[in-house]
Structures are given as C-alpha cells and as structure tokens.
Design a protein around this motif. Structure first.
Motif, mmCIF file in Angstrom:
data_model
loop_
_atom_site.group_PDB
_atom_site.id
_atom_site.type_symbol
_atom_site.label_atom_id
_atom_site.label_comp_id
_atom_site.label_asym_id
_atom_site.label_seq_id
_atom_site.Cartn_x
_atom_site.Cartn_y
_atom_site.Cartn_z
ATOM 1 N N ALA A 244 0.876 -1.172 0.000
ATOM 2 C CA ALA A 244 0.000 0.000 0.000
ATOM 3 C C ALA A 244 0.912 1.220 0.000
ATOM 4 O O ALA A 244 1.779 1.351 0.862
ATOM 5 C CB ALA A 244 -0.885 0.010 1.241
ATOM 6 N N ALA A 245 0.730 2.061 -1.016
ATOM 7 C CA ALA A 245 1.620 3.203 -1.159
ATOM 8 C C ALA A 245 0.799 4.478 -1.322
ATOM 9 O O ALA A 245 -0.178 4.517 -2.066
ATOM 10 C CB ALA A 245 2.531 3.012 -2.378
ATOM 11 N N GLY A 246 1.211 5.518 -0.596
ATOM 12 C CA GLY A 246 0.567 6.825 -0.735
ATOM 13 C C GLY A 246 1.640 7.905 -0.746
ATOM 14 O O GLY A 246 2.570 7.859 0.055
ATOM 15 N N LEU A 247 1.491 8.825 -1.677
ATOM 16 C CA LEU A 247 2.468 9.912 -1.768
ATOM 17 C C LEU A 247 1.735 11.246 -1.793
ATOM 18 O O LEU A 247 0.631 11.369 -2.330
ATOM 19 C CB LEU A 247 3.300 9.788 -3.061
ATOM 20 N N GLU A 248 2.383 12.247 -1.225
ATOM 21 C CA GLU A 248 1.936 13.612 -1.398
ATOM 22 C C GLU A 248 3.079 14.302 -2.120
ATOM 23 O O GLU A 248 4.220 14.263 -1.628
ATOM 24 C CB GLU A 248 1.707 14.237 -0.022
ATOM 25 N N LEU A 249 2.795 14.886 -3.266
ATOM 26 C CA LEU A 249 3.877 15.431 -4.089
ATOM 27 C C LEU A 249 3.811 16.954 -4.161
ATOM 28 O O LEU A 249 2.737 17.547 -4.153
ATOM 29 C CB LEU A 249 3.799 14.851 -5.509
ATOM 30 N N ASP A 250 4.995 17.535 -4.253
ATOM 31 C CA ASP A 250 5.121 18.972 -4.465
ATOM 32 C C ASP A 250 5.887 19.083 -5.770
ATOM 33 O O ASP A 250 7.111 18.952 -5.768
ATOM 34 C CB ASP A 250 5.907 19.552 -3.287
ATOM 35 N N GLY A 251 5.146 19.251 -6.883
ATOM 36 C CA GLY A 251 5.796 19.100 -8.176
ATOM 37 C C GLY A 251 6.307 17.685 -8.289
ATOM 38 O O GLY A 251 5.559 16.746 -8.112
ATOM 39 N N GLY A 252 7.603 17.539 -8.499
ATOM 40 C CA GLY A 252 8.168 16.202 -8.619
ATOM 41 C C GLY A 252 8.841 15.727 -7.336
ATOM 42 O O GLY A 252 9.555 14.730 -7.334
ATOM 43 N N THR A 253 8.596 16.447 -6.230
ATOM 44 C CA THR A 253 9.280 16.113 -4.975
ATOM 45 C C THR A 253 8.295 15.507 -3.975
ATOM 46 O O THR A 253 7.155 15.955 -3.871
ATOM 47 C CB THR A 253 9.909 17.386 -4.377
ATOM 48 N N VAL A 254 8.774 14.523 -3.244
ATOM 49 C CA VAL A 254 7.914 13.861 -2.257
ATOM 50 C C VAL A 254 7.812 14.736 -1.006
ATOM 51 O O VAL A 254 8.816 15.086 -0.394
ATOM 52 C CB VAL A 254 8.493 12.474 -1.875
ATOM 53 N N ARG A 255 6.561 15.093 -0.654
ATOM 54 C CA ARG A 255 6.341 15.889 0.553
ATOM 55 C C ARG A 255 5.962 14.988 1.727
ATOM 56 O O ARG A 255 6.318 15.239 2.859
ATOM 57 C CB ARG A 255 5.255 16.930 0.299
ATOM 58 N N ASP A 256 5.192 13.942 1.441
ATOM 59 C CA ASP A 256 4.810 12.991 2.499
ATOM 60 C C ASP A 256 4.667 11.621 1.834
ATOM 61 O O ASP A 256 4.332 11.535 0.644
ATOM 62 C CB ASP A 256 3.499 13.419 3.157
ATOM 63 N N ALA A 257 4.924 10.581 2.600
ATOM 64 C CA ALA A 257 4.883 9.233 2.017
ATOM 65 C C ALA A 257 4.399 8.221 3.039
ATOM 66 O O ALA A 257 4.708 8.338 4.225
ATOM 67 C CB ALA A 257 6.275 8.827 1.530
ATOM 68 N N ARG A 258 3.649 7.271 2.546
ATOM 69 C CA ARG A 258 3.230 6.136 3.373
ATOM 70 C C ARG A 258 3.508 4.860 2.592
ATOM 71 O O ARG A 258 3.271 4.783 1.386
ATOM 72 C CB ARG A 258 1.727 6.207 3.669
ATOM 73 N N LEU A 259 3.975 3.875 3.321
ATOM 74 C CA LEU A 259 4.375 2.628 2.682
ATOM 75 C C LEU A 259 4.102 1.502 3.673
ATOM 76 O O LEU A 259 4.652 1.511 4.774
ATOM 77 C CB LEU A 259 5.875 2.716 2.377
ATOM 78 N N ALA A 260 3.225 0.581 3.312
ATOM 79 C CA ALA A 260 2.975 -0.569 4.184
ATOM 80 C C ALA A 260 3.006 -1.834 3.338
ATOM 81 O O ALA A 260 2.565 -1.828 2.184
ATOM 82 C CB ALA A 260 1.625 -0.424 4.880
ATOM 83 N N LEU A 261 3.559 -2.887 3.911
ATOM 84 C CA LEU A 261 3.688 -4.144 3.166
ATOM 85 C C LEU A 261 2.857 -5.250 3.799
ATOM 86 O O LEU A 261 2.769 -5.359 5.028
ATOM 87 C CB LEU A 261 5.161 -4.592 3.127
ATOM 88 N N ALA A 277 12.961 8.365 4.440
ATOM 89 C CA ALA A 277 13.973 8.376 3.373
ATOM 90 C C ALA A 277 13.411 8.912 2.061
ATOM 91 O O ALA A 277 14.167 9.270 1.162
ATOM 92 C CB ALA A 277 14.529 6.962 3.173
ATOM 93 N N LEU A 278 12.075 8.963 1.961
ATOM 94 C CA LEU A 278 11.463 9.455 0.722
ATOM 95 C C LEU A 278 11.224 10.966 0.739
ATOM 96 O O LEU A 278 11.150 11.597 -0.323
ATOM 97 C CB LEU A 278 10.117 8.743 0.491
ATOM 98 N N ILE A 279 11.080 11.521 1.934
ATOM 99 C CA ILE A 279 10.699 12.938 2.045
ATOM 100 C C ILE A 279 11.798 13.840 1.464
ATOM 101 O O ILE A 279 12.977 13.680 1.773
ATOM 102 C CB ILE A 279 10.454 13.332 3.528
ATOM 103 N N GLY A 280 11.335 14.755 0.613
ATOM 104 C CA GLY A 280 12.262 15.710 0.012
ATOM 105 C C GLY A 280 13.018 15.157 -1.185
ATOM 106 O O GLY A 280 13.808 15.867 -1.812
ATOM 107 N N LYS A 281 12.783 13.903 -1.512
ATOM 108 C CA LYS A 281 13.486 13.277 -2.652
ATOM 109 C C LYS A 281 12.626 13.374 -3.916
ATOM 110 O O LYS A 281 11.402 13.496 -3.832
ATOM 111 C CB LYS A 281 13.765 11.802 -2.344
ATOM 112 N N PRO A 282 13.269 13.318 -5.083
ATOM 113 C CA PRO A 282 12.469 13.296 -6.309
ATOM 114 C C PRO A 282 11.610 12.034 -6.365
ATOM 115 O O PRO A 282 12.059 10.970 -5.918
ATOM 116 C CB PRO A 282 13.519 13.265 -7.435
#
Lengths: 332, 178
Positions: A244-261, A277-282
């Motif tokens: 289960a993956a959820g992203l909040e994006l600011d343009g092409g940059t990750v602002r918030d992320a959720r990841l559950a397996l 590790a995803l926050i602030g990354k492309p």
C-alpha cells in the motif's frame, strides 16, 4: 465441527458481557472462524453472534475522516463512494482480497482478526506454536514459501493474510474497541503484534474486547496512491507480497509518504525510516529503490521464501511509481 | 502383553437444544429446529432436501455452495443457518419461474458452459449475484468477480460468454435481489 452453544447478542454491552465466559468467541461474518472450527483449529465452546448489532454504518467523523463500522461488510466498504473517492488504496486493497461471495459476508472487524493461512497452523497433525503453544514450528525448516521475511521469531514465521489491514496501516487508521473496562482507541500500528515468544497472540485486544469501528483520518492520499498485490494467480489468492503506497507530491518532490507491506510479516509492515527516506526526494525510481532497501535492511529469508526480498523491493518501486504517476484507481 | 484396560468413558455432555430457525427459501417460509453447528448449506441440503446447492470443498474456496441471501451471493458453507434466521434465501431451485428457466440457465445451456455440472448451480447463483451487483461490464471484470467459483472441468470461457449474454438481457432478477 465440535459441539458449541449459540447465542445472539442484542447490544454491544450484552456482547461484551457474554464474552466474559471463557471459551466463547464472537462471530460476525464467520468466514474465517467457521472454517477454523471445521479444521478443528478453533474450538470455542460458545459463539456469540454479533452480526445484527448496529455497527455496520460508514459515517463521517468530526475530524473530516470516515468511521468504518466494525460490522460493515468488506464489499459495502470497498464500494462505498466516499471510500472509493477519498481512500482509493483502501477500496483497491479490499477488492484484491478473497472472492465476491466472501467480501459480501466478511466484516471489517473480522478482517482485522483473521488468522494466518500458514499451512502448519491449519494442519492439526503438525506442530505449530501459534495453534498449540510450545509444540514447535513446522514452517521453520519446513515448507515456508509463503512465510515472513521481516519481524519473525524463532517460534513463528507466519504472516498476517489481510489486504485491508495493509491499507489501514498505511492510512494510520485507529481501531475503536469496547471492552469490560470501557472504550478505548488503538492506533493501527499497535493493533497487531509481532510473534516474539507468544505467537499464539495476534493482537493487543484483551479478553472480552469488541471492535466497534475503524476510524480513518482525513488524509487519504487519494491523489497519489495504490495497492499492489503480487500473488501466485491473478485473483482469489493470498499475497506473496503486497504494497500500500501513498504519496503527497510537491511538483516532482515527495512531501509525504506512506508505505505498508503485506505478506511479509506477522503484521502489516511499516517502517518510519523508509518513509522518512522518501521525504524531500524526487518522486523517481532511484529514490523509491533506496527507500525499499531501507525497509528491507533486516529482511531474512528461509529456504523457500528468500525470493520475497527482491520481490518486495521491486513491488515497492512499482507501487510508488504507479502512485506517483497517476491518480489512485479504485477498481480492482 | 498387558491386559487391555477399558478406557474411561468420556463425560457425556448433553447437546445444546436445537435452535428454531425460520428461513424464506425460494419464496416459501420454512421453520427448522437445528443444532447450532448446522451450516446454511447443510440446512438446505439435509433438512430441506434442496440438493441443487452443492457441497464442494466446504471451506469457502470453491463456490459450489453459492446461494443468494437477501439477494446477495454468499458461500452457504461458511455461515450457520441460525445466523441467517429470518432472511430470504434463493437457491438454484428458486431461479426458475414456473416452467421457464432463468436467463442465466438458458445462457449456460446455449453456451455449453459446463461439463460435469457440479459447480454449475453455484456458478449460476454467483452470476445472478454479480448481475444484481452491477459492477462488471467487461469480460475481465466478469472473470475477476467470478473468481470465487472454480470449475475443474475448465469451462471458464463458456461461463464468461454465458454470463455476458445474460447480462445483456433484462431478465427477471433473482428473488429478493436488490
């Protein structure tokens, strides 16, 4: 099935009161419990039927989220327009699980409480610490293709089988419980537990506790989310690995992320470090792969399931890429 | 060799009293007195002698026991009859209207959507539920939403064709269908 008594609860208080008697179990949809009773794995002396309690609604919460009644059916939850629009990863996860008939029967609360599908747990001719504490683990050193790669113990390497719960973990849901001592809220991350040396205990519920609802916070990652399930056949099979993956994006940059397996541990697996590790990354495969490696840093395979480690890494990259690329779809 | 000893008799626990269960089955109200562990499937087959509904795996994996309860398809093997007290149950026997077959039954015959026929009542009841749910429009969606019904003869392509045909006919809905 062994002999048992049957009684219908006429209120939540009545259900909790009746659950005081030892050896009783609540039954709602029955799809997992009755199956386990036929297999002689579950042996309740009495069933308390809670299926007619008024806990089947899906309602708005004051905080802008949704309250999913514990007795709302999985199908009714997945097809609820508010769930589909605001929490598409949840709808998609539910529809990735079981069959249409089972989803028409199974309740949300029951889905949380379903037991592992480890073949040794189901086979009473084999040892299993979850079924028969202290008897040993058939899966360790046995056939363990479907088993855990994270958070397992030397007592148990079973995995939690739910799809719904993986999305609930990603969404930071809260489980509302009514017990002999009153009502309380359990954050989803604390609801299921790791096996440790008590693998017979799946959750942090206490005797007599009744799940009344599952509350979703307002934030549903509807714009960029998905649920990806990898399994041995295209439908009606448990996950080898699910994401289960959820992203909040600011343009092409990750602002918030959720990841559950799902399919990898005794509970839906979330790792705050992997998400950080995803926050602030492309929002790109390289960042997703790096996060996957953080999440899987302590993964340990057994004889037949080591393939799950690379499979999980690839599934994470694919799920996050899909979430980033397009609006989460709610169809199966 | 030691002489055989009679093992102590297990304590005899009287069975729980039968539970009265009223079901409206294919439009007819029936009251039964059943042991608590009687599944809906066993109530239909053993107590009401409606043997059209099949027992395949008895574990919710094959779909042969699919019936409609208040118009929704479920696995009759994974619910207790007592849990369905007061509800409307439609089995394969209840889909016909007089001497007329249900459009799904006609379509299954026309498309040769079975070989041995054992899964067929479950397939047809499941398809009736699928049509009532209204979520499937494409063949892929029919396949996905029929995945709870196994056919070991492998008649799947013809089953999908039969359901697609029945979906396009505005046939009578199953008893109690929403």
């Amino acid at each position: 099935m062994r002999s048992f008594t049957y009684a219908r609860a006429d209120s939540a208080a009545d259900a909790v009161g009746r659950a005081g008697a030892s050896g009783t179990a609540f039954v709602a949809g029955g799809t997992n419990l009755l199956d386990l009773m036929k297999a002689d794995v579950a042996r309740p002396g009495g069933l308390i039927d809670i299926s007619r309690l008024p806990l089947d609604r899906i309602e708005e919460t004051a905080g802008g989220g949704l309250r999913l009644g514990a007795l709302a059916r999985n199908a009714d939850t997945a097809y609820d327009e508010r769930v589909q629009t605001r929490y598409p990863m949840l709808s998609k996860a539910i529809l990735a699980g079981a069959s249409a008939q089972l989803r028409n029967m199974a309740t949300n609360g029951g889905n949380l409480l379903q037991r592992t599908r480890c073949y040794y747990f189901y086979d009473t001719a084999t040892p299993c610490n979850k079924r028969e504490p202290g008897s040993g683990c058939g899966a360790i050193g046995g056939v363990n293709r479907i088993h855990a790669i994270l958070g397992a113990s030397d007592q148990c390497i079973a995995v939690h089988p739910s799809d719904l719960c993986v999305a609930l973990a990603a969404l930071d849901a809260v489980v509302q419980v009514r017990g002999p001592d009153g009502e309380r809220s359990i954050p989803f991350a604390e609801f299921h537990r790791l096996p440790g040396d008590r693998p017979e205990i799946d959750t942090t519920l206490r005797p007599g506790d009744l799940v009344t609802s599952i509350d979703l916070p307002a934030k549903g990652f509807a714009e960029h989310s998905t649920y990806l399930k990898i399994r041995d056949r295209a439908s009606y099979a448990f996950a080898l690995v699910s994401v289960a993956a959820g992203l909040e994006l600011d343009g092409g940059t990750v602002r918030d992320a959720r990841l559950a397996l799902g399919g990898v541990a005794h509970k839906p697996w979330r790792d705050p470090e992997a998400e950080a590790a995803l926050i602030g990354k492309p929002a790109a495969p390289d960042s997703f792969r790096a996060a996957a490696r953080v999440l899987l840093r302590d993964a340990k395979g057994h004889e037949h399931n080591s393939f799950k480690i690379e499979l999980a890494e690839r599934a994470i990259v694919r799920a996050l890429s899909e979430a980033a690329d397009r609006k989460g779809a709610s169809h199966p | 060799m030691a002489p055989l000893k009679a093992s102590p008799r297990p304590a005899v626990v009287p069975p729980p009293a039968p539970i009265p269960v009223t079901l409206t089955v294919n439009g007819v109200e029936r009251t039964l007195h059943l042991a608590p562990w009687t599944t809906l499937l066993d109530a239909l087959r053993l107590h009401l002698e409606l043997t059209g509904t099949k027992k395949g795996c008895d574990h919710g994996q094959c779909g042969a026991c699919t019936v409609l309860v208040d118009g929704r398809r479920i696995n009759a093997c994974l619910t207790l009859a007592a849990m369905q007290d007061g509800r409307k149950v439609t089995t394969i026997e209840g889909l016909t209207t007089g001497d007329s077959l249900h459009p799904l039954q006609d379509a299954f015959i026309e498309h040769d959507a079975f070989q041995c026929g054992y899964c067929t009542p479950g397939q047809i009841c499941s398809a009736a539920g699928l049509i009532a749910e209204g979520k499937a429009t494409t063949d892929d969606e029919i396949r996905e939403l029929m995945s709870g019904n196994l056919c070991r003869c492998g008649a799947y392509p013809n089953i999908v064709a039969a359901i697609r045909q029945a979906m396009t006919i505005a046939g009578p809905k199953a008893e109690g269908a929403p």
